[in-house]
Design an enzyme around this catalytic site. Structure first.
Site, PDB file in Angstrom:
ATOM      1  N   SER A 158       6.981   0.962  86.948  1.00  0.00           N
ATOM      2  CA  SER A 158       8.110   1.617  86.292  1.00  0.00           C
ATOM      3  C   SER A 158       8.332   1.231  84.841  1.00  0.00           C
ATOM      4  O   SER A 158       9.073   1.903  84.135  1.00  0.00           O
ATOM      5  CB  SER A 158       9.399   1.356  87.079  1.00  0.00           C
ATOM      6  OG  SER A 158       9.362   2.039  88.302  1.00  0.00           O
ATOM      7  N   SER A 166      10.180   4.547  86.574  1.00  0.00           N
ATOM      8  CA  SER A 166      11.591   4.877  86.519  1.00  0.00           C
ATOM      9  C   SER A 166      12.267   4.486  85.200  1.00  0.00           C
ATOM     10  O   SER A 166      13.411   4.826  84.975  1.00  0.00           O
ATOM     11  CB  SER A 166      12.327   4.198  87.679  1.00  0.00           C
ATOM     12  OG  SER A 166      12.201   2.786  87.613  1.00  0.00           O
ATOM     13  N   LYS A 190      17.761  -0.332  80.319  1.00  0.00           N
ATOM     14  CA  LYS A 190      17.685   0.581  81.454  1.00  0.00           C
ATOM     15  C   LYS A 190      19.014   0.544  82.204  1.00  0.00           C
ATOM     16  O   LYS A 190      19.675  -0.503  82.274  1.00  0.00           O
ATOM     17  CB  LYS A 190      16.535   0.142  82.363  1.00  0.00           C
ATOM     18  CG  LYS A 190      16.196   1.086  83.502  1.00  0.00           C
ATOM     19  CD  LYS A 190      14.969   0.570  84.245  1.00  0.00           C
ATOM     20  CE  LYS A 190      14.540   1.492  85.364  1.00  0.00           C
ATOM     21  NZ  LYS A 190      13.303   1.004  86.029  1.00  0.00           N
TER      22      LYS A 190
END
Length: 566
Positions: free
Chosen positions: A242, A218, A143
């Site tokens: 997330s 996210s 990420k």
């Protein structure tokens, strides 16, 4: 931790923020080899999962490598020399680039660096006839939050472009020492605090199961990449769902450990310094073996030596063997059908029924779990996240880029929903009252959990909880609503592992009659459901363990996964 010849802020004072973005996108596109570009897909196509094989870019061996879902299997082939690190890295680099062209899932792309690292690992293997570490030659995606030396970690903020990391974040350092190869970083929403993935720098990420739908957020870029098999193991982060919502939306495995077991030192973050409900790093994978391998490898590397917040707790073999849970015999699971806040859609209810039936057939016991003050736990978390009155977001938007207030494709930028409007910041005293409230809510909840010892029939409290990840499967862009089924476990700091269960089926998952709506979200979720619209989308469930029982949670998720497979 960062260097920049000309800071992003300085550049934005000289040119418009849109021009800074255009330059970044030009550099990103230049990182993709021309021979790896694919033709545009036909108009109207939504599911693109078969394109990596049909486009002709991958060799037969590269197709075989990247369609391997089991991390154990891939690592075994690398350890035996059946596949070289260069072969494996090249294959995943190609497939990741294909995924990006179709879903816009990547931020940073560093193929040459990855191939060089893979060559070094192959040379070591040839000279020493052994591997560097437990992750030898394994490509791992990250990420965008995770700093990688020599690369940006803008997190979708224009003002953070041009800041190059001088060192790896703590987790990246440990994974690199264990033999991992880093090759791409993945997209996130502006501010991170969104259930979808879109920002002004890199744009919108789509779900490869249906491009008109979101992969959630996210860690949405990470999940989209994994669903596409452009990665076999990735790293996300989770402060309210997330890791878990994207895993559920995209049909992959994802694990949120309890806090302070996996290092987060050195990452970039929103609400940085807000540690009451901690941001937690965790694995996302195409297999449960990837989840276990990640946790074992990270804990074997002694993460407490590189992150002062990580507790001294090596991998617990007894915990994984379920010594405190009847050694895995006749477990008792608490089943949450409905949290009383938002009623799940029919495909999610059917996933719960599948899990119940499979586990009972495997000899386990299931009881209906009574949610205890979930609304209060969620309200406490939201108030904690909003305590600064929006100061954190404002500080990151100094380039002049606008705040994104809606993830809808046709959103009016001037239409600000109530929950995005600035609030008065809390005083330190007011924030302390939230901390006290959360402490008492946690105590009540864990007392509630322990009291189930009287009804399980095992002589133990409920071993783990099984519940929805979200009240729906993936939704069209802009339709993701509150993360009530995940955020509660962040507030309680319980480990939670998402595993794929089924797919929405319009022939089975017909709409039910309306119930008495509890709130506006509940009504909106009910009205969103269309059996044909959701047909074919993945549906997962959470296996939630007691706080601090990461190893036991993984083991129990393996039992659930195996039961569902029979």
């Amino acid at each position: 931790m960062y260097t920049s010849s000309l800071s992003s802020l300085q550049r934005c004072n000289l040119v418009a923020w849109q021009d800074v973005v255009a330059e970044k996108r030009r550099r990103q596109k230049a990182a993709i080899p021309n021979e790896w570009l694919i033709p545009p897909i036909e108009q109207g196509r939504t599911n693109v999962l078969d394109i990596p094989i049909s486009c002709g870019l991958l060799s037969p061996q590269e197709a075989e490598i990247t369609t391997t879902s089991d991390v154990y299997l891939l690592l075994g082939k690398l350890a035996r020399g059946e596949w070289s690190a260069v072969d494996v890295t090249t294959a995943f680099c190609k497939r990741a680039v294909i995924a990006h062209q179709l879903t816009n899932c990547l931020t940073e792309i560093f193929i040459e660096e990855a191939i060089q690292r893979a060559n070094e690992l192959d040379d070591f293997y040839k000279k020493n006839a052994t591997v560097v570490g437990p992750l030898h030659g394994l490509p791992i995606s990250l990420k965008d939050q995770f700093r990688v030396k020599g690369h940006e970690a803008s997190m979708g903020y224009v003002a953070w472009l041009g800041q190059v990391a001088e060192d790896d974040s703590a987790l990246v350092k440990l994974l690199r020492q264990s033999g991992a190869v880093f090759y791409v970083k993945t997209n996130v929403p502006q501010t991170l605090m969104w259930g979808e993935t879109h920002n002004n720098v890199f744009g919108r990420t789509c779900n490869p199961h249906n491009l008109a739908f979101t992969p959630a957020g996210s860690s949405g870029g990470e999940a989209a990449l994994l669903a596409f098999h452009g990665s076999i193991l990735g790293v996300g982060s989770d402060v309210g769902g997330s890791i878990r919502n994207p895993s559920h939306f995209c049909g992959v495995y994802g694990f949120k450990p309890s806090s302070r077991r996996v290092p987060t030192y050195g990452i970039v973050n929103s609400l940085d310094g807000q540690d009451a409900i901690a941001t937690i790093a965790g694995p996302m994978s195409t297999s449960l073996s990837g989840i276990k391998t990640f946790m074992q490898s990270v804990l074997a590397a002694k993460p407490w030596r590189v992150d002062p917040d990580v507790i001294f707790k090596p991998w617990d073999d007894a915990g994984y063997a379920l010594k405190e849970h009847g050694e895995g015999y006749k477990l008792c699971f608490g089943l949450i059908w409905d949290d009383g806040i938002v009623k799940p859609h029919p495909p999610v209810m059917r996933a719960l029924e599948c899990a119940k039936r499979a586990l009972e057939n495997a000899g386990h016991v299931l009881i209906d779990w009574v949610p205890h003050k979930h609304a209060e736990l969620i309200a406490n978390a939201r108030s904690t996240f909003l305590a600064d009155g929006g100061a954190d977001y404002a500080a990151a938007l100094i380039s002049g880029e606008p705040m994104i207030h809606s993830m809808k494709l046709d959103a009016d930028p001037n239409d600000i929903p109530e929950f995005r409007k600035p609030r008065e910041p809390l005083t330190a005293y007011q924030l302390w009252q939230l901390h006290k409230e959360r402490r008492e809510l946690r105590k009540e909840y864990f007392d509630h959990w322990q009291a189930t010892e009287d009804v399980t029939g095992t002589g133990r409290p409920v071993d783990a909880i099984i519940c929805p990840v979200s009240p729906y499967a993936a939704v069209p862009h802009g339709e993701k609503r509150s993360a009530v089924y995940t955020l509660v476990w962040n507030t309680l700091d319980c480990p939670s592992l998402v595993l794929p269960v089924t797919r929405a089926d319009s022939a089975i998952d017909t709409q039910v009659l309306p119930h008495e709506f509890r709130n506006l979200d509940d009504q909106a979720v009910y009205e969103l459901y269309d059996p044909e619209c959701f047909h074919g989308l993945p549906v997962g469930l959470q296996v939630v363990g007691y706080r601090g029982e990461e190893e036991a949670t993984i083991a129990m998720a393996e039992l659930v996964d195996a039961a569902l497979a029979t």
